[in-house]
Write a protein that holds these residues in place. Structure first.
Motif, PDB file in Angstrom:
ATOM      1  N   SER A 261      38.442  27.446  36.683  1.00 49.15           N
ATOM      2  CA  SER A 261      37.581  28.078  35.685  1.00 49.15           C
ATOM      3  C   SER A 261      36.672  29.125  36.330  1.00 49.15           C
ATOM      4  O   SER A 261      36.106  29.964  35.651  1.00 49.15           O
ATOM      5  N   GLU A 262      36.541  29.062  37.663  1.00 45.79           N
ATOM      6  CA  GLU A 262      35.700  30.019  38.393  1.00 45.79           C
ATOM      7  C   GLU A 262      36.245  30.173  39.808  1.00 45.79           C
ATOM      8  O   GLU A 262      36.656  29.196  40.428  1.00 45.79           O
ATOM      9  N   VAL A 263      36.257  31.383  40.314  1.00 48.18           N
ATOM     10  CA  VAL A 263      36.707  31.665  41.680  1.00 48.18           C
ATOM     11  C   VAL A 263      35.563  32.340  42.427  1.00 48.18           C
ATOM     12  O   VAL A 263      35.011  33.339  41.961  1.00 48.18           O
ATOM     13  N   LEU A 264      35.206  31.781  43.571  1.00 41.62           N
ATOM     14  CA  LEU A 264      34.159  32.340  44.421  1.00 41.62           C
ATOM     15  C   LEU A 264      34.775  32.736  45.750  1.00 41.62           C
ATOM     16  O   LEU A 264      35.400  31.918  46.412  1.00 41.62           O
ATOM     17  N   ALA A 265      34.657  33.994  46.142  1.00 37.86           N
ATOM     18  CA  ALA A 265      35.194  34.461  47.422  1.00 37.86           C
ATOM     19  C   ALA A 265      34.145  34.261  48.501  1.00 37.86           C
ATOM     20  O   ALA A 265      32.956  34.479  48.277  1.00 37.86           O
ATOM     21  N   LYS A 266      34.592  33.837  49.663  1.00 38.11           N
ATOM     22  CA  LYS A 266      33.693  33.633  50.794  1.00 38.11           C
ATOM     23  C   LYS A 266      33.857  34.785  51.778  1.00 38.11           C
ATOM     24  O   LYS A 266      34.937  35.317  51.941  1.00 38.11           O
ATOM     25  N   HIS A 267      32.776  35.161  52.411  1.00 38.07           N
ATOM     26  CA  HIS A 267      32.859  36.142  53.488  1.00 38.07           C
ATOM     27  C   HIS A 267      32.298  35.507  54.735  1.00 38.07           C
ATOM     28  O   HIS A 267      31.572  34.517  54.667  1.00 38.07           O
TER      29      HIS A 267
END
Length: 136
Positions: free
Chosen positions: A114-120
């Motif tokens: 339902s949600e995608v969070l990209a990490k750096h």
């Protein structure tokens, strides 16, 4: 009762109450203390139907398939993989080989996000600042 004994009982009662509150808080948060699960942990854990969890790992190379708004990709922890299905707009930092965290639930061995969070990585530096440092 002497003042010394009275003070001891007050301190002991306050400490006991504090321990009770902390213990209750930890029991309530028992499964939610982890920020995310890896694919290996998700596959080992017996999840209830429609139980929301966070899944984290790397987007596997050559696994991203886009169909209009629906995106399918695979998340790996370099041991096990889980297919992810997401409908929506992906963050700018999303790409293959990059770390991501997705919120959602496991349904028929496919993770419905339902949600995608990209990490750096923590060494990120804006391009403008990087150019200025290179000029010096």
């Amino acid at each position: 009762m002497t003042p010394k004994k009275k003070r001891f009982y007050i301190i002991f009662s306050a400490f006991s109450f504090f321990c009770f509150i902390v213990g209750t808080f930890l029991i309530i948060l028992q499964d939610n203390i982890l920020f995310f699960y890896t694919p290996s942990e998700i596959l080992q854990k017996n999840l209830k139907q429609n139980e929301k969890v966070r899944l984290g790992g790397l987007v596997e190379e050559n696994s991203v398939v886009r169909n209009n708004i629906k995106i399918n990709f695979t998340i790996t922890d370099l041991k096990k993989n889980i297919e992810v299905s997401y409908e929506g707009i992906l963050p700018d930092l999303f790409r293959e080989g990059q770390g991501v965290i997705v919120n959602g639930y496991l349904k028929n061995n496919i993770f419905e996000a339902s949600e995608v969070l990209a990490k750096h990585d923590e060494n990120y530096m804006p391009p403008e600042i990087k150019k200025k440092l290179e000029l010096k």
